[in-house]
Design a protein around this motif. Structure first.
Motif, short mmCIF file in Angstrom:
data_model
loop_
_atom_site.label_atom_id
_atom_site.label_comp_id
_atom_site.label_asym_id
_atom_site.label_seq_id
_atom_site.Cartn_x
_atom_site.Cartn_y
_atom_site.Cartn_z
N PRO B 66 62.90 12.88 21.49
CA PRO B 66 61.92 13.83 21.64
C PRO B 66 62.26 15.16 21.00
N THR B 67 61.33 15.79 20.20
CA THR B 67 61.68 17.04 19.57
C THR B 67 62.23 16.83 18.44
N ARG B 203 68.35 18.50 27.22
CA ARG B 203 67.77 17.59 26.19
C ARG B 203 68.76 16.90 25.39
N THR B 208 66.70 9.20 28.79
CA THR B 208 65.24 9.38 28.94
C THR B 208 64.65 10.87 28.60
N ASN B 209 63.85 11.15 27.75
CA ASN B 209 63.47 12.42 27.37
C ASN B 209 64.46 13.26 26.81
N GLU B 213 67.30 8.94 23.68
CA GLU B 213 66.29 7.96 24.28
C GLU B 213 66.09 6.85 23.39
N PRO B 477 56.66 11.94 22.15
CA PRO B 477 56.02 13.02 22.65
C PRO B 477 57.33 13.53 23.45
N PRO B 478 57.75 14.86 23.56
CA PRO B 478 58.48 15.40 24.68
C PRO B 478 57.98 15.53 25.93
N THR B 479 58.42 15.48 27.19
CA THR B 479 57.99 15.97 28.42
C THR B 479 58.83 17.13 28.55
N PRO B 480 58.38 18.19 29.21
CA PRO B 480 59.00 19.50 29.37
C PRO B 480 60.15 19.04 30.38
N ARG B 482 62.55 19.03 32.94
CA ARG B 482 62.07 19.38 34.42
C ARG B 482 63.25 20.04 35.07
#
Lengths: 516, 516
Positions: B66-67, B203, B208-209, B213, B477-480, B482
């Motif tokens: 993601p990103t 990141r 995962t994320n 990924e 899609p990226p999740t923020p 955490r």
């Protein structure tokens, strides 16, 4: 147009001093050689420009001194004459805007008038000298503390060992003057290795009895020119090599013009980072591919500024100065031995070179003249009659000067690759020398050693004949580097602090006893 | 044999993702392009090998996350499918011979059971994240502390900030895993810049994320192959460029075979150290000549070890492991998405790569299998059915992988040269990217930006259209990232020591009061 294939015993790549000394030795043994030079001149990192306005001038490597016996032997054989760099009058140092002028280059008062500074400088330099003696220049990775020293930069050494800003400044100047880079850019192990190779800090930094003692009458490029003259049409100019193809017993070397040479052996005498310019088939070994990416050349612009008269001598200055202020960190008199063309040679080093290279020549001339006027405190320096310079960073067939500089980790991870032959290809160039590596003397050592490696591979000499001791030069004899016995016993800053602390404790104790 | 001159608008050097994305964009704008590739395949540092024994395998760049929206956009356009790297079962960490297996990759208990270790790791990583946010990846020399950070190595940061050996080990592993080198080899500013470019430490390190990924079904080299198919005979293989001659309005590009191309513009999409391979006439500017000597490629051997079954999953391991012990510091499951060809992908990094490259393939296979058996504590790993590897250090047209690594001082002295065009030559390649530099995503950014620089130079687009924002991918899609709020408030080791000291002082004071 298909060009006729040229057959030879050995192709030498690079007609600097190293390549030409290799070719000379092989030629004298009766082998057929071809020297391929990328530039339209010989000499490599030595470059003597000639012009009626200044006669001749060395825009590249120029100085030779005692213990550099190999280049002295070759020069003598070629009938070249030396002259001494002028150091008769006072030497100037310029730190934090204060000019100091001394007659004896070893006079510590040139550095500072603060004893704390002097104690600190003394102990830092002694530590550097002591450490460098623990590094074998032929295998620095075998030094007892190799791993530790190679994982730190010279700046880290300074952070740990220099207590005063004067000592930091001085070590920084040494790095700039000898390596053309910043203390944070190079490995401390590489720093020590290079000092060991150059016979110690004092020998490297000195003019009298040191590496800057002499210059060649007529310029240093004559070494290469005279060897090239001996080799005749075996030296081919304007022939950058683009490809080396090795098969079982023959090696094919191809130049950019498409000319092909079939040889039994090849000597590469180009600076290590330029090995990338050549496409090897089969490719260079993995560690060598990685090594040549990790040996960037230093950053320098060499300048020579001419004046109508050598007025600085009349004012009691020999022309040598070191300064913590840019653009010139180190300069020397460059007047010809017969007194003609009075001039000061000054190095624009490291960060100064990287910053000033964006100026015009006229702007640099201005900056350099103003620098001399300030450092020598003589406004006469503002009026040069001529100015010549050489920006070695812009030289595509050198990549910089004087020498390849190694960052942290390179020597211990890749150093073993430096001289390791690859099939029938052997490696010369001053960077591969063990004594005076990076200097003209190292270039001779490396070239002759690579030539003898080939003679050994051909069965003409035994393995123990590859590396040969060089008898000391009679004409440029070294005197031992004089170390003031006092220097060894001067305290370092922490020792001084301990002493003061102990004194205070004792004083308090005595007072207590007295009062009680 | 004189070859016919080929005329074109733009010559692109290098048919990796960056060069091909540049060519694709220019081709779509209606310009005529010629892509010259040195190897006999496209893909550059992505390389998908194919063999009936393992189907296909990515021996170079493989992961997308993601990103990384540019490579995701291109891949979607080319109809490539992604699959998720397996992280369902437990992840293993192996420090000082102790195996820890956790289900949640963010579980700090994987690192140590000593709270002091965890406090220290936490505060070091927070500091790194915080510092990296202060570095603008498009101009790291403008960071408020740029000069300070660029004059120190990552090891110096560790010496100053890491109190425990576990924190030191972890930062060392991060440098090995992301940069393929040692902490003492790279500048702390470069370290931070690269993290900023990769959207932060978490990141970059996460599966995962994060950057690991996904993989491409069929392999990542398909990106290049599919673009090359669109470009047809405009992509010429086995054509290393040897010379670029610029005249006023035309540029002549010559390959080793002697084929000449006359172009209006050139894009170089080769890794920076390989720019040396090309002889520029006029030569590259001085600072660029020096820069390309200061960007060595990392050291890595990528290995894939195949087993009859994915037995590790049955034992509750997903196949991911990180280890402070060589030869494999990081590994992941590499079984195909349909469950065929069960395998573990493992990186031999930095010093391990430099040491193990001297072994035979069979010896490395043995060492890698034994490593997995130890780290996962499963003797089944001792019996692989197949083993494939790629030693990127031996690749003459990459020089190493994944990316160019910058030592201290390089970014602040030479960074400005990275993307600066030289006449009609523009510079792409993932190293020149601002977001995800060094990754496939950065390769796309750099290629497209260089193409748009040319479109701007031709007057086809305005200056503000050169750099374009990329809309976020819908499919990945990226999740923020955490961050546990607790982490921000955990004490660092010095804070803890202060606290303990304060507590002891308080205790003594209370005791005194109580006793008096």
């Amino acid at each position: 147009m298909v060009k006729e294939l040229i057959e030879t015993d050995v192709v030498v790549i690079g007609a600097g001093i190293s390549g030409l000394c290799a070719a000379k030795l092989l030629h004298e043994t009766g082998l057929d050689v071809q020297v391929l030079e990328a530039r339209d001149r010989v000499g490599g990192r030595t470059f003597t420009a000639r012009d009626p306005s200044y006669g001749y001038v060395d825009l590249g490597g120029a100085y030779v001194g005692p213990t550099q016996d190999r280049i002295l032997r070759i020069a003598k054989e070629l009938d070249l004459k030396l002259y001494k760099v002028n150091e008769k009058e006072r030497i100037v140092s310029y730190f934090k805007g204060v000019q100091r002028a001394v007659s004896n280059p070893d006079d510590p008062s040139s550095l500072s008038s603060n004893p704390l500074d002097l104690f600190d400088v003394n102990s830092c330099l002694l530590k550097i000298e002591d450490f460098s003696k623990q590094v074998p220049p032929d295998a620095p990775w075998k030094a007892p503390r190799a791993k530790e020293w190679d994982s730190m930069t010279v700046k880290e050494f300074m952070d740990k060992e220099c207590w005063t800003s004067r000592a930091r400044t001085l070590v920084g100047l040494i790095v700039a003057a000898i390596y053309c880079c910043e203390p944070h850019e190079i490995s401390f192990l590489f720093f020590l290795t290079y000092l060991a190779s150059g016979q110690g800090l004092r020998r490297m930094l000195s003019t009298t009895n040191g590496a800057q003692e002499n210059k060649f009458v007529g310029g240093s490029m004559q070494v290469s020119e005279k060897i090239a003259a001996l080799l005749g049409n075996r030296v081919v100019l304007s022939s950058p090599v683009m490809r080396i193809e090795q098969e079982e017993t023959v090696t094919m070397v191809t130049t950019h013009s498409g000319q092909q040479y079939r040889a039994k052996y090849v000597i590469s005498a180009v600076p290590p980072p330029l090995l990338h310019r050549i496409l090897f088939e089969p490719p260079l070994p993995d560690l060598k591919i990685q090594m040549v990416q990790r040996m960037p050349m230093g950053s320098i612009i060499k300048t020579i500024t001419y004046y109508k008269t050598a007025f600085w001598k009349e004012k009691g200055f020999c022309g040598s100065a070191m300064s913590d202020k840019g653009p010139i960190n180190a300069c020397f008199d460059d007047t010809k031995p017969d007194g003609t063309h009075p001039a000061i040679m000054g190095f624009i080093l490291s960060t100064h070179a990287r910053e000033l290279c964006e100026m015009s020549t006229e702007q640099r001339k201005q900056a350099v003249s103003e620098h001399y006027a300030e450092v020598f405190q003589c406004p006469e320096f503002l009026h040069p009659v001529n100015y010549v310079e050489q920006n070695w960073m812009a030289e595509t067939f050198s990549g910089g000067c004087y020498v390849a500089t190694l960052g942290p980790g390179v020597l211990t991870s890749f150093g073993r690759e430096l001289r390791k032959p690859f099939g029938c290809v052997y490696f010369a160039g001053s960077e591969t020398a063990v004594k005076w590596g990076g200097y003209m003397d190292g270039a001779v050592e490396a070239g002759e050693r690579a030539a003898r490696e080939i003679l050994h591979a051909m069965g003409k000499i035994s393995a123990d004949q590859i590396w040969q001791e060089e008898p000391p030069s009679i004409d440029v004899p070294p005197t031992p580097v004089r170390v003031d016995p006092l220097e060894k016993y001067l305290p370092s800053v922490p020792q001084l602090l301990y002493f003061l602390l102990a004194f205070v404790v004792l004083l308090v104790a005595v007072l207590c006893v007295y009062l009680v």
